[in-house]
Scaffold this motif. Structure first.
Motif, PDB file in Angstrom:
ATOM      1  N   ASP A   7     -15.666  13.103   0.562  1.00 38.65           N
ATOM      2  CA  ASP A   7     -14.567  12.738  -0.330  1.00 38.65           C
ATOM      3  C   ASP A   7     -13.296  13.508   0.062  1.00 38.65           C
ATOM      4  O   ASP A   7     -13.258  14.221   1.064  1.00 38.65           O
ATOM      5  CB  ASP A   7     -14.951  13.005  -1.781  1.00 38.65           C
TER       6      ASP A   7
ATOM      7  N   VAL B 236       0.845  -1.193   0.000  1.00 41.89           N
ATOM      8  CA  VAL B 236       0.000   0.000   0.000  1.00 41.89           C
ATOM      9  C   VAL B 236       0.883   1.247   0.000  1.00 41.89           C
ATOM     10  O   VAL B 236       1.856   1.337   0.737  1.00 41.89           O
ATOM     11  CB  VAL B 236      -0.942   0.001   1.232  1.00 41.89           C
TER      12      VAL B 236
ATOM     13  N   THR C 294      -3.311  14.997   3.826  1.00 39.88           N
ATOM     14  CA  THR C 294      -4.508  14.151   3.975  1.00 39.88           C
ATOM     15  C   THR C 294      -4.484  13.146   2.833  1.00 39.88           C
ATOM     16  O   THR C 294      -3.956  13.422   1.754  1.00 39.88           O
ATOM     17  CB  THR C 294      -5.787  15.001   3.883  1.00 39.88           C
ATOM     18  N   ASN C 295      -5.049  11.960   3.070  1.00 43.65           N
ATOM     19  CA  ASN C 295      -4.984  10.946   2.028  1.00 43.65           C
ATOM     20  C   ASN C 295      -6.291  10.171   1.955  1.00 43.65           C
ATOM     21  O   ASN C 295      -7.246  10.414   2.697  1.00 43.65           O
ATOM     22  CB  ASN C 295      -3.810   9.994   2.279  1.00 43.65           C
ATOM     23  N   GLN C 296      -6.320   9.207   1.070  1.00 49.29           N
ATOM     24  CA  GLN C 296      -7.523   8.460   0.754  1.00 49.29           C
ATOM     25  C   GLN C 296      -8.080   7.702   1.964  1.00 49.29           C
ATOM     26  O   GLN C 296      -9.280   7.464   2.058  1.00 49.29           O
ATOM     27  CB  GLN C 296      -7.228   7.472  -0.382  1.00 49.29           C
ATOM     28  N   LYS C 297      -7.198   7.342   2.904  1.00 49.43           N
ATOM     29  CA  LYS C 297      -7.667   6.580   4.069  1.00 49.43           C
ATOM     30  C   LYS C 297      -8.643   7.374   4.915  1.00 49.43           C
ATOM     31  O   LYS C 297      -9.436   6.809   5.658  1.00 49.43           O
ATOM     32  CB  LYS C 297      -6.466   6.149   4.932  1.00 49.43           C
ATOM     33  N   GLU C 298      -8.584   8.725   4.853  1.00 50.35           N
ATOM     34  CA  GLU C 298      -9.495   9.551   5.632  1.00 50.35           C
ATOM     35  C   GLU C 298     -10.837   9.781   4.933  1.00 50.35           C
ATOM     36  O   GLU C 298     -11.759  10.348   5.507  1.00 50.35           O
ATOM     37  CB  GLU C 298      -8.837  10.910   5.922  1.00 50.35           C
TER      38      GLU C 298
ATOM     39  N   THR D  80     -14.468   9.061   3.505  1.00 49.80           N
ATOM     40  CA  THR D  80     -15.613   8.203   3.829  1.00 49.80           C
ATOM     41  C   THR D  80     -16.649   8.340   2.729  1.00 49.80           C
ATOM     42  O   THR D  80     -16.495   9.142   1.798  1.00 49.80           O
ATOM     43  CB  THR D  80     -16.217   8.609   5.180  1.00 49.80           C
TER      44      THR D  80
ATOM     45  N   ASP E 264      -5.022  11.311  -4.995  1.00 47.32           N
ATOM     46  CA  ASP E 264      -5.397  10.633  -3.751  1.00 47.32           C
ATOM     47  C   ASP E 264      -4.707  11.247  -2.536  1.00 47.32           C
ATOM     48  O   ASP E 264      -4.903  10.786  -1.414  1.00 47.32           O
ATOM     49  CB  ASP E 264      -5.037   9.149  -3.828  1.00 47.32           C
TER      50      ASP E 264
ATOM     51  N   PRO F 230       2.137   4.453   1.159  1.00 48.06           N
ATOM     52  CA  PRO F 230       1.991   5.266   2.381  1.00 48.06           C
ATOM     53  C   PRO F 230       1.975   6.741   2.013  1.00 48.06           C
ATOM     54  O   PRO F 230       3.017   7.349   1.822  1.00 48.06           O
ATOM     55  CB  PRO F 230       3.239   4.903   3.184  1.00 48.06           C
ATOM     56  N   THR F 231       0.804   7.285   1.879  1.00 42.14           N
ATOM     57  CA  THR F 231       0.691   8.685   1.437  1.00 42.14           C
ATOM     58  C   THR F 231       0.897   9.663   2.563  1.00 42.14           C
ATOM     59  O   THR F 231       0.856  10.854   2.351  1.00 42.14           O
ATOM     60  CB  THR F 231      -0.699   8.903   0.823  1.00 42.14           C
ATOM     61  N   SER F 232       1.047   9.191   3.755  1.00 38.51           N
ATOM     62  CA  SER F 232       1.251  10.117   4.862  1.00 38.51           C
ATOM     63  C   SER F 232       2.529   9.761   5.603  1.00 38.51           C
ATOM     64  O   SER F 232       2.796   8.589   5.867  1.00 38.51           O
ATOM     65  CB  SER F 232       0.056  10.062   5.825  1.00 38.51           C
TER      66      SER F 232
END
Length: 983
Positions: free
Chosen positions: A557, A403, A547-551, A553, A467, A405-407
């Motif tokens: 968006d 995965v 901020t990334n896609q994991k946040e 919902t 993303d 890691p965007t953060s």
């Protein structure tokens, strides 16, 4: 000593403190009067013979002395005045030809040139038509443009315009009208006459001693002899100093045995007992001169090598400390005997000998970056494409598996909560701390690592960017009363340190980067009852998070997440502002509590002796912790970096972890100051998966110039290398060897000329180096950084003092450049300009030139123009109240150019200043020339001319050391005449 004068303008009185202490010492005779019981002084100057003086007679108590006008010197008899040949000294300061005349001299120009307004330099012009730029303008002296393309003529001081409005008629006010003794202005011009004891020469100007006058003096002396013996009288008539000076060259004295001849200092009496011969003082111990000695008639002059200045004893030479002068180097300066060297800060490159420009590291081998290189001011950054992350060496990119890691893990936390009746905020830096603290009231703290700034093109190519969103916020707080502080703080003296709980936290954010700067600005005017030392203080805090896609919902968006985050940050900024203004904002570095700022300077008096963070005590001084050490807050001293860490900079509060701390056996000893000290790095020509041993040699067709890398660079174009482990592109077997000024194109396998704005000094390179800063080259194919030139120049200049400087000075100016300056002095001020030296290429067509005139119109009043190199200094006043200045260069040869200082002065000084700058003796002596080239002296002189009250900031000792004695003697009569103390 007071000097009273009729008609002395108020401005002249204001100039008294500047010039009188230097120039009028003993210029005014002491007051004459009769003391009780003392005989009355006889005024020898009061008779019809003027005391025997042919020019001026000055009575003094019990005696008198003769003086001569400018351009004359006193003869050996102490009464007659002889013409001074100004052309003997350095050609009188004339650029071409110097012609001596009685009481003065004239500069003349070669064919094809005409004399400029300053009457010393020559201007070359060949345009057709009647204008002041044409050598046939018809004016005898000074030409000025009149409306509709016509010309109007003016004359130098001491001349009057003739009836034809072209020629100039001499008056007695210049060089005594060309008369040796007396001059009287008539309608036909100056009329010369001689002292009663002299007769007129056939030339109508010179005066010869009359034989009958000598006899009369002799007879009057003889009759005073008691015995009146005829034989004695005959002897007196035949062998006396009164007849033909006794045959002596110089001084004659009557003695009982006849006449006795002697010579002044600087001459020696020859065997005939009559003739005086000049002594060459330079033959004995170099005349006492430190460097150079030049013999002159009756004397000698000392001068110094370039980079040294002559002291007031006019023999000793002292090194000029160029580093103490303004405008020497952009960054740092190192003085050497006779010269100096400039150096630039890290990330900058020296150009033009003294200037520093940002280095574009990305222009050479992509800055060593494996993927993307972004140049920044004073540094650069390597960046990676999506699915890669930056390696510890900050240059290579490592593929991220699994995965994305965007953060980045947070290195910084901000927590605010209720404590003691208000919000108290803590900014905690956990890792990646960098401290920059230059002044006591300014510092910057960086925590964590900033995410690289993506370019627009990279954003469009980055498939994962949609993303990920990087959010940055910056907030600045201004306090009108306070000063920056970065010292250990006792937050809670009672020893209780409440921990802000989750539920009581009003703000709780984590960041991977934060930057805090604090600087004290301008002084704030004191309010009644408050001290005046308070200053405006600015605190800026910059945060960055991702901020990334994991946040994301289903109901929110990525765009929604960004807006929520920005809202939280605005709330944090408001809370932070309140905490800062109440001094409830605290900084923690490596667990050490620090003060950020203090409102009242008085509250810090208790800890005034403590050192700044990053400094330890050495004796009674605070010294920054050196590289390889860090400041330990608990022990309040500098500590060696432990095994597994290193520190490259001074004054830091932490040490950076080595890239492989899990293997301490590979590490070197304590006090590691560079990542290479960590040990086990792959050397140039090698690589490994993590940059550490075990390493592999670069394969054929690849090379690696740096240590600790994870890969090697391909030669490109299918080029092989001569061997394994190649360390540079020169090891690649190119089809042709490219010479300097070219780079090898691996696609076409040809040598390409370096484009304009780049250069390449070496053979066999595959790139060209970008010019530093805002410089560029004149043409393509440049081989040296000296071809990189700054083109910036021109503009509106200051009201009082300033510089007119060719672009890139003191480096060569660029080709095809055009600079325009304007000087607009305040009311009732005029412009004085000094050209210490000017270097332009010698070209017949005058392709490069500097011109100064009233306006941009070619028909306006011209003050100065040249297209030649001229190493002798020249000073002149502007002919107009404002100046338009232009410098132009063509595509031909270049040169060093010029740095010309100017000053505006009160127009009431006009007559005095013009009298000084138009006197050739100002330029005839090499020592006087050096005065006009002395940057420190010119700065002080201009400072006082612009603001006479500034004279008092120079001590009496400094005033005496400002000018050599010969220069003071030159100016004394001019200042005396200007102030008219005897009228």
């Amino acid at each position: 000593m007071g000097v009273a004068g009729r008609g002395c303008p108020s401005a002249a009185r204001a100039l008294l403190p500047l010039l009188l202490p230097l120039l009028l010492t003993a210029a005014v005779p002491p007051g004459r009067g009769r003391a009780a019981g003392l005989p009355e002084d006889i005024d020898e100057c009061g008779n019809e013979l003027n005391g025997g003086c042919v020019h001026d007679c000055l009575n003094i108590p019990g005696n008198y002395r003769c003086t001569c006008f400018d351009g004359f010197m006193l003869a050996h008899d102490g009464h007659n005045c002889l013409d001074v040949d100004e052309c003997l000294e350095n050609n009188g300061g004339c650029q071409h030809t110097c012609v001596n005349v009685m009481g003065s001299y004239e500069c003349r120009c070669k064919e094809g040139f005409f004399l400029s307004d300053n009457q010393h330099t020559c201007i070359h012009r060949s345009e057709e038509g009647l204008s002041c730029m044409n050598k046939n303008h018809g004016c005898s002296h000074i030409c000025k443009e009149a409306p509709r393309g016509n010309v109007a003529c003016e004359c130098r001081p001491g001349f009057e315009l003739a009836k034809n409005q072209r020629d100039c008629v001499l008056t007695c006010n210049h060089g005594n009208g060309g008369c040796q003794h007396s001059c009287e202005d008539t309608a036909e011009g100056p009329e010369c006459s001689c002292h009663p004891q002299y007769k007129m020469h056939a030339d109508g100007r010179s005066c010869l001693e009359r034989e009958d006058a000598a006899l009369e003096v002799t007879e009057s002396n003889a009759t005073s002899v008691a015995d009146g013996d005829k034989r004695v009288k005959r002897r007196l008539l035949m062998e006396t100093c009164a007849v033909n000076n006794g045959g002596c060259d110089r001084t004659c004295k009557d003695t009982s045995t006849g006449v006795h001849c002697s010579c002044p200092i600087g001459f020696t009496l020859q065997l005939d007992g009559k003739t005086c011969k000049d002594i060459d003082e330079c033959q004995t111990r170099n005349g006492g001169c430190d460097h150079f000695c030049k013999n002159t008639v009756g004397s000698f002059d000392c001068s110094c090598k370039k980079g040294f200045k002559l002291l007031t004893d006019e023999k000793s030479c002292q090194d000029v400390d160029e580093c103490s002068l303004d405008r020497t180097c952009d960054h740092s300066c190192i003085n050497h005997p006779g010269t100096f060297a400039c150096a630039c800060n890290k990330g900058y490159t020296l150009y033009g000998f003294t200037h520093c420009g940002d280095t574009n590291e990305c222009s050479v081998n992509n800055g060593g970056c494996q993927q993307i290189c972004v140049n920044t001011v004073g540094s650069y950054e390597c960046q990676c494409h999506s699915a890669y992350k930056l390696h510890w060496n900050k240059k290579d990119c490592v593929e991220v598996k699994g995965v994305l890691p965007t953060s980045v893990s947070p290195h910084v936390s901000l927590q605010c909560g209720r404590s003691g009746g208000g919000d108290r905020c803590f900014l905690r830096c956990h890792s990646g701390i960098h401290l920059s603290s230059g002044l006591q009231e300014a510092y910057s703290v960086t925590c964590g690592s900033s995410s690289p700034l993506r370019s627009k093109q990279q954003k469009s190519n980055d498939s994962a960017f949609r993303d990920v969103a990087t959010i940055r916020t910056s907030v600045t707080f201004k306090l009108n009363e306070g000063k920056c502080s970065l010292k250990k703080a006792e937050l809670f003296p009672e020893g209780l340190r409440p921990v802000l709980s989750e539920k009581h936290s009003s703000v709780k954010e984590s960041f991977h980067y934060a930057n805090l700067t604090c600087s004290s600005g301008k002084q704030v005017p004191a309010a009644p009852g408050r001290p005046s030392t308070t200053r405006e203080m600015f605190i800026t805090v910059e945060f960055e998070l991702e901020t990334n896609q994991k946040e994301v919902t289903a109901s929110c968006d990525l765009s929604c997440v960004v807006k929520r985050t920005e809202k939280r940050l605005r709330k944090a900024a408001r809370t932070l502002r309140k905490a800062v203004h109440r001094e409830r904002f605290h900084l923690q570095l490596s667990g050490m509590d620090l003060e950020v700022a203090k409102k009242s300077p008085r509250t810090s008096e208790r800890r005034v002796e403590s050192c700044r963070v990053g400094q330890g005590h050495v004796g009674n001084q605070c010294v920054s912790c050196r590289a390889g050490t860090y400041y330990d807050g608990a022990q309040e001293r500098c500590i060696l970096c432990p095994n597994g860490t290193y520190q490259t900079e001074e004054g830091q509060v932490t040490c950076e972890p080595c890239p492989r701390p899990e293997n301490p056996g590979a590490l070197k000893t304590l006090e590691a100051w560079n990542v290479s000290e960590c040990g086990g790095l792959c050397q140039p020509g090698e690589y490994s998966a993590d940059g550490f041993a075990p390493c592999q040699l670069c394969a054929l067709g690849t090379f690696q110039p740096e240590a600790g890398r994870t890969s090697c660079f391909p030669c490109g174009g299918g080029l092989p290398t001569k061997h394994l482990g190649a360390t540079s592109f020169q090891d690649c077997e190119t089809r042709v060897q490219c010479s300097p000024g070219h780079f090898y194109n691996t696609t076409t396998h040809r040598c390409i000329r370096c484009p304009a704005g780049t250069y390449q000094p070496e053979f066999g390179k595959n790139n060209c180096v970008s010019c530093p800063g805002n410089t560029t080259t004149d043409f393509d194919g440049s081989t040296n950084i000296i071809h990189c030139k700054n083109r910036r120049c021109g503009g509106e200049l200051g009201d009082f003092t300033g510089y007119i400087e060719s672009p890139n000075y003191p480096g060569n100016y660029p080709a095809n450049t055009e600079c325009t300056w304007t000087i607009n002095p305040p009311p009732k001020r005029r412009i004085l300009i000094v050209v210490p030296e000017i270097f332009l290429p010698i070209e017949d067509d005058c392709g490069d030139y500097l011109v100064m005139r009233k306006t941009a119109s070619s028909n306006s009043v011209t003050t100065y123009e040249t297209c030649q190199t001229y190493e002798r200094p020249i000073a002149f006043t502007s002919r107009s109240k404002r100046l338009w200045i232009q410098f132009k260069s063509n595509e031909g040869n270049s040169a060093r150019g010029f740095q010309v200082p100017y000053v505006t002065y009160d127009e009431d000084y006009q007559e005095l200043i013009e009298d000084i700058v138009r006197d050739g003796r100002l330029y005839a002596s090499e020592n006087h020339q050096e005065i006009l080239k002395d940057k420190k002296l010119i700065k002080a002189l201009f400072d006082v001319l612009a603001h006479p009250q500034n004279y008092f900031k120079y001590t009496a000792q400094e005033s005496r050391e400002m000018f050599p004695r010969s220069f003071i003697r030159l100016l004394r009569s001019k200042v005396s005449r200007f102030l008219r103390p005897y009228k």
